[in-house]
Scaffold this active site. Structure first.
Site, PDB file in Angstrom:
ATOM      1  N   GLU A 104      -2.378  -0.183  -8.108  1.00 21.76           N
ATOM      2  CA  GLU A 104      -3.848  -0.614  -7.822  1.00 21.76           C
ATOM      3  C   GLU A 104      -4.491   0.946  -7.433  1.00 21.76           C
ATOM      4  OE1 GLU A 104      -6.034  -3.204  -4.331  1.00 21.76           O
ATOM      5  OE2 GLU A 104      -4.762  -1.727  -3.756  1.00 21.76           O
ATOM      6  N   ARG A 131     -15.536  -2.929   4.984  1.00 17.45           N
ATOM      7  CA  ARG A 131     -15.073  -4.239   4.134  1.00 17.45           C
ATOM      8  C   ARG A 131     -16.198  -5.136   3.970  1.00 17.45           C
ATOM      9  NH1 ARG A 131     -11.263  -1.481   4.068  1.00 17.45           N
ATOM     10  NH2 ARG A 131      -9.306  -1.886   4.469  1.00 17.45           N
ATOM     11  N   SER A 158       2.248  -1.819   5.119  1.00 18.01           N
ATOM     12  CA  SER A 158       3.451  -3.170   5.383  1.00 18.01           C
ATOM     13  C   SER A 158       4.772  -2.820   5.059  1.00 18.01           C
ATOM     14  CB  SER A 158       2.930  -4.346   4.551  1.00 18.01           C
ATOM     15  OG  SER A 158       3.062  -3.935   3.151  1.00 18.01           O
ATOM     16  N   ASN A 175       0.962  -1.211   0.046  1.00 20.15           N
ATOM     17  CA  ASN A 175      -0.067  -0.077   0.023  1.00 20.15           C
ATOM     18  C   ASN A 175       0.757   1.248   0.094  1.00 20.15           C
ATOM     19  OD1 ASN A 175      -2.319  -1.316  -0.112  1.00 20.15           O
ATOM     20  ND2 ASN A 175      -2.989  -0.921   2.074  1.00 20.15           N
ATOM     21  N   TRP A 177     -11.604  -7.949  11.124  1.00 15.83           N
ATOM     22  CA  TRP A 177     -10.793  -7.646  10.006  1.00 15.83           C
ATOM     23  C   TRP A 177      -9.556  -7.666  10.644  1.00 15.83           C
ATOM     24  CZ3 TRP A 177      -7.302  -3.408  10.032  1.00 15.83           C
ATOM     25  CH2 TRP A 177      -6.800  -3.015   8.797  1.00 15.83           C
ATOM     26  N   ASP A 206      -7.690 -11.528  -5.296  1.00 11.67           N
ATOM     27  CA  ASP A 206      -7.706 -10.542  -4.379  1.00 11.67           C
ATOM     28  C   ASP A 206      -7.851 -11.002  -2.944  1.00 11.67           C
ATOM     29  OD1 ASP A 206      -7.130  -7.843  -3.604  1.00 11.67           O
ATOM     30  OD2 ASP A 206      -9.516  -7.691  -3.383  1.00 11.67           O
ATOM     31  N   HIS A 236      -1.572   1.792   9.575  1.00  8.71           N
ATOM     32  CA  HIS A 236      -2.673   1.603   8.564  1.00  8.71           C
ATOM     33  C   HIS A 236      -3.425   3.153   8.585  1.00  8.71           C
ATOM     34  CE1 HIS A 236      -5.806   0.206   5.877  1.00  8.71           C
ATOM     35  NE2 HIS A 236      -5.076  -1.008   5.844  1.00  8.71           N
TER      36      HIS A 236
HETATM   37  C1  FAD Z   1      -6.469  -6.857   7.526  1.00 10.73           C
HETATM   38  C2  FAD Z   1      -5.427  -6.208   7.198  1.00 10.73           C
HETATM   39  C3  FAD Z   1      -5.122  -5.807   5.848  1.00 10.73           C
HETATM   40  C4  FAD Z   1      -3.880  -5.179   5.427  1.00 10.73           C
HETATM   41  N1  FAD Z   1      -3.678  -5.011   4.014  1.00 10.73           N
HETATM   42  C5  FAD Z   1      -2.602  -4.292   3.666  1.00 10.73           C
HETATM   43  C6  FAD Z   1      -2.402  -4.307   2.135  1.00 10.73           C
HETATM   44  O1  FAD Z   1      -3.165  -4.575   1.451  1.00 10.73           O
HETATM   45  N2  FAD Z   1      -1.193  -3.562   2.039  1.00 10.73           N
HETATM   46  C7  FAD Z   1      -0.257  -3.124   2.841  1.00 10.73           C
HETATM   47  O2  FAD Z   1       0.713  -2.701   2.654  1.00 10.73           O
HETATM   48  N3  FAD Z   1      -0.544  -3.358   4.287  1.00 10.73           N
HETATM   49  C8  FAD Z   1      -1.659  -3.616   4.668  1.00 10.73           C
HETATM   50  N4  FAD Z   1      -1.989  -3.824   5.891  1.00 10.73           N
HETATM   51  C9  FAD Z   1      -1.063  -3.285   7.121  1.00 10.73           C
HETATM   52  C10 FAD Z   1       0.133  -4.144   7.216  1.00 10.73           C
HETATM   53  O3  FAD Z   1      -0.092  -5.397   7.679  1.00 10.73           O
HETATM   54  C11 FAD Z   1       0.748  -3.392   8.767  1.00 10.73           C
HETATM   55  O4  FAD Z   1       0.923  -2.310   8.553  1.00 10.73           O
HETATM   56  C12 FAD Z   1       1.956  -4.216   9.209  1.00 10.73           C
HETATM   57  O5  FAD Z   1       1.822  -5.414   9.454  1.00 10.73           O
HETATM   58  C13 FAD Z   1       2.500  -3.510  10.496  1.00 10.73           C
HETATM   59  O6  FAD Z   1       3.672  -4.051  10.850  1.00 10.73           O
HETATM   60  P1  FAD Z   1       4.149  -4.169  12.379  1.00 10.73           P
HETATM   61  O7  FAD Z   1       5.439  -5.058  12.321  1.00 10.73           O
HETATM   62  O8  FAD Z   1       3.844  -2.932  13.269  1.00 10.73           O
HETATM   63  O9  FAD Z   1       2.835  -4.959  12.990  1.00 10.73           O
HETATM   64  P2  FAD Z   1       2.705  -6.829  12.663  1.00 10.73           P
HETATM   65  O10 FAD Z   1       3.305  -6.976  11.163  1.00 10.73           O
HETATM   66  O11 FAD Z   1       1.246  -7.139  12.955  1.00 10.73           O
HETATM   67  O12 FAD Z   1       3.699  -7.663  13.689  1.00 10.73           O
HETATM   68  C14 FAD Z   1       3.510  -7.643  15.074  1.00 10.73           C
HETATM   69  C15 FAD Z   1       4.304  -8.830  15.530  1.00 10.73           C
HETATM   70  O13 FAD Z   1       4.572  -8.548  16.890  1.00 10.73           O
HETATM   71  C16 FAD Z   1       4.249 -10.002  17.511  1.00 10.73           C
HETATM   72  N5  FAD Z   1       3.731  -9.840  18.932  1.00 10.73           N
HETATM   73  C17 FAD Z   1       2.244  -9.089  19.192  1.00 10.73           C
HETATM   74  N6  FAD Z   1       2.293  -9.307  20.675  1.00 10.73           N
HETATM   75  C18 FAD Z   1       3.549  -9.648  20.815  1.00 10.73           C
HETATM   76  C19 FAD Z   1       3.947 -10.196  22.364  1.00 10.73           C
HETATM   77  N7  FAD Z   1       3.157  -9.717  23.244  1.00 10.73           N
HETATM   78  N8  FAD Z   1       5.086 -10.843  22.601  1.00 10.73           N
HETATM   79  C20 FAD Z   1       5.939 -10.896  21.347  1.00 10.73           C
HETATM   80  N9  FAD Z   1       5.724 -10.632  20.035  1.00 10.73           N
HETATM   81  C21 FAD Z   1       4.609 -10.289  19.985  1.00 10.73           C
HETATM   82  C22 FAD Z   1       3.497 -10.643  16.326  1.00 10.73           C
HETATM   83  O14 FAD Z   1       3.435 -12.127  16.714  1.00 10.73           O
HETATM   84  C23 FAD Z   1       4.071 -10.109  15.362  1.00 10.73           C
HETATM   85  O15 FAD Z   1       5.085 -10.810  14.845  1.00 10.73           O
HETATM   86  C24 FAD Z   1      -3.059  -4.455   6.242  1.00 10.73           C
HETATM   87  C25 FAD Z   1      -3.203  -4.743   8.002  1.00 10.73           C
HETATM   88  C26 FAD Z   1      -4.366  -5.647   8.111  1.00 10.73           C
HETATM   89  C27 FAD Z   1      -4.542  -5.885   9.679  1.00 10.73           C
END
Ligand code: FAD
Length: 642
Positions: free
Chosen positions: A126, A250, A441, A62, A219, A353, A390
């Protein structure tokens, strides 16, 4: 109660989480750690290959700015994010991610992620910022690179299936973290010179639409439970944008993504009478100027127009899939062969998708005989989530990059190390850092890299290791294991172990939290509306719930994790309620509506609403911080896309 052993791990940099931000952090940290002779440890509650929000895969990246092609500028992205968040954005943080994000995307491609290309070899978009991918293995690809980086050359260690409960502190400095294995009777004590929190956002703080049969379906994947927010709050870090929740609209009940439908297939959404709320309710946008007049219309305002229809009894809302696919195929109507080919191609794109990222939606379509080319599908606003990466913005208040500060912002947004929270040695990225929405992501990965590099700099410049008193660690271990002990002590007192006057099981605790948030803090049942009296009542009930958190009972390691997940959710809930109460206006209708303050008040509330829990006194402090600009502000015609 069974005996638990304790393992102490000493490292230089501790990365908490194994998601997109943590994987980015691992790659960058490995490089700089090797150069400086340092050690890195990464800890995930799950298995890095399929953990976090990207676990099931994604169908689009995204955030891609396209700097090398001159497609957009960093400022273009900053303008987009600020407008979508109704003016509340740290421009320095968003710009820092925007100028680095493309390189993360290029790395994904190098590591094997298939990104769609057109006939000329250019990425298929997209929308303006989104790239289409074959993303069912997105997380596996990104995790493999992180693991290779850490494990090759012996720079790092990876600990999987370890649930982090909270921080270890040396006075005001973060000294690591403590947690437990969800597979064996083992406590883990991590001692580190710098800690990078990247444990995602929070789901199931609010009552989900799906209860009973569908419980657990949401979601946001159910495994992120507010651990980033609770960790930083418990450490005493200042937090920002805790009022900004995300409500995605959604496909109803399986939460399939709508992005490809709105952006790629140019679909409309209509109400039960066939009316298009984006057209029929356009005048409503005038009430939310200047943001209501911006293109694209901010996500919360788009939600709000649809919600107004539903509140008036004009639901359900439907995605007009049949109309959109027909319109595209019609361009080929003079050539029957090409028409058939295009129709088939569109149909498979529509299914793919979902299969890339929300398989359950494809299953629901199949189970209910939906053929998108023949019939429209219901869409609905989901329950609120906390996902600062997000379209939400909640997270810790972090220091910005030095080179993007102006004379004015330097004293407010900069205190030494990029992405360090207000707690010394505690860095944040992805959902854990706030006011830098729309990183998604790819941007979370890039921000993880930025934060890790900065954390390594901190370690090099602050060589002395912090220390934690053993008595503090012993007390924390006893506190972590207490739910097991409570259960063991009282379980024989009733015939049904779920019901007992001396403990509350995590599931029931979660139901109570969700009911409070749903009814008083603008959940689905309250039609996303609240007011001061309701929020104050929520705080009163949350205080009782916090008292009862000491009586949580857990029958197994799995339930022990559930117990602490729900305590983490409670932290997130309290920060949220306090901040909605503090912000005396309605800024994001469509996310929440303060019925007693139904208007935007840019004069008084064009500010960041920050909060901090003081671990010493146990008190919360609320604070408004100024919104300052790093870039010249666009003229109105530029906002309108002209
Ligand atoms: C439904 C959905 C759809 C999405 N669609 C898109 C998309 O189409 N394109 C896009 O680019 N982005 C998308 N995103 C956004 C993207 O997924 C997030 O922005 C990204 O994953 C955030 O990264 P993060 O590392 O902060 O969290 P995450 O990737 O969620 O990672 C969190 C990590 O913390 C760990 N964790 C949690 N609690 C603990 C704990 N207490 N102890 C140890 N480990 C822990 C988890 O296991 C995980 O490994 C979407 C998100 C969602 C929810």
């Amino acid at each position: 109660m069974a005996k638990f052993e304790t393992q102490v791990v000493e490292t230089d940099l501790l990365i908490l989480g194994g998601g997109m931000a943590a994987c980015g952090a691992a790659v960058e940290a490995a490089y700089w750690a090797k150069k400086n002779g340092l050690k890195v440890a990464l800890v995930d509650k799950a298995a890095v290959d399929r953990s976090g929000a990207v676990a099931m895969g994604l169908s689009a990246i995204n955030q891609y700015v396209g700097l090398r092609d001159g497609a957009n500028s960093v400022k273009d992205y900053v303008d987009y994010v600020r407008n979508d968040l109704m003016g509340v954005t740290r421009e320095d943080l968003v710009a820092n991610i925007a100028r680095h994000v493309d390189s993360s995307v290029h790395l994904f491609e190098k590591w094997g992620l298939p990104i769609w290309k057109d006939e000329k070899g250019a990425y298929v978009h997209e929308g303006r910022w989104q790239l289409m991918i074959n993303g069912e293995s997105y997380k596996v690809v990104v995790a493999e690179a992180a693991k290779n980086a850490l494990l090759q050359d012996g720079v790092g260690q990876i600990f999987e299936r370890i649930f982090i409960v909270g921080p270890l502190m040396d006075g005001d400095r973060c000294a690591g973290a403590i947690g437990f294995s969800v597979r064996e009777n083992k406590i883990y004590v991590f001692k580190a010179k710098a800690t990078l929190a990247a444990m995602g956002g929070a789901v199931h703080v609010f009552k989900p639409r799906s209860t009973g049969e569908g419980l657990g379906r949401a979601w946001y994947p159910p495994w992120n439970s507010g651990s980033s927010a609770s960790f930083t709050l418990q450490a005493g870090a200042e937090m920002t944008c805790q009022e900004v929740r995300f409500i995605p609209v959604r496909f109803k009940d399986a939460y399939g993504p709508v992005g490809a439908w709105f952006l790629l297939f140019k679909s409309r959404a209509t109400n039960a009478m066939g009316g298009d709320y984006m057209v029929e309710r356009k005048a409503e946008l005038d009430k939310w100027v200047p943001y209501g007049h911006v293109k694209p219309v901010p996500a919360n305002l788009r939600n709000y127009l649809g919600m107004l229809d539903v509140m008036e009894g004009k639901g359900p809302l439907s995605m007009r899939t049949e109309e959109a696919l027909q319109k595209i195929a019609d361009q080929y109507k003079d050539d029957p062969k090409a028409y058939k080919k295009k129709a088939k191609e569109l149909e498979s794109e529509a299914w793919e998708d979902f299969l890339d990222m929300t398989i359950s939606q494809a299953i629901l379509w199949a189970a209910t005989n939906v053929q998108p080319e023949e019939r429209s599908s219901e869409i609905a606003a989901a329950e609120p989530y906390f996902i600062g990466s997000h379209s939400g913005a909640s997270g810790a208040w972090v220091s910005g990059p030095p080179d993007l500060q102006t004379d004015e912002t330097r004293s407010q947004y900069f205190w030494g190390y990029t992405n360090m929270s207000t707690v010394k040695g505690l860095f944040c990225a992805g959902d854990a850092s706030g006011a830098s929405s729309h990183k998604f992501s790819s941007g979370s990965h890039a921000e993880g890299r930025i934060a890790a590099k900065s954390a390594i700099k901190f370690i090099v410049e602050n060589k002395a290791a912090p220390s934690v008193d053993q008595s503090v660690i012993d007390a924390k271990i006893a506190e972590i294991l207490k739910p097991l002990e409570t259960y063991e002590q009282h379980k024989a007192e009733t015939t049904d172990p779920e019901i007992n006057a001396n403990y509350i099981k995590p599931r029931m605790f979660m139901f109570r939290l969700q009911k409070i948030m749903d009814e008083y803090a603008a959940g689905v049942t309250a039609q996303f509306k609240t007011n001061k009296a309701q929020l104050e009542r929520a705080l009163e009930l949350l205080a009782f719930l916090r008292e009862d958190s000491e009586k949580l009972g857990a029958a197994s390691l799995h339930e022990l994790m559930r117990a602490w997940e729900n305590v983490h959710r409670l932290w997130q809930a309290e920060a949220h309620v306090r901040t909605i109460l503090f912000r005396d206006e309605t800024r994001w209708p469509g996310y929440y509506f303060r019925a007693d303050k139904p208007q935007l008040d840019d004069k008084n509330w064009h500010v960041f609403a920050n909060c901090r829990f003081d671990p010493k006194s146990g008190n919360w402090e609320m604070k408004a911080r100024p919104i300052l600009h790093v870039f010249p502000q666009p003229k109105e015609h530029e906002l309108l896309g002209g």
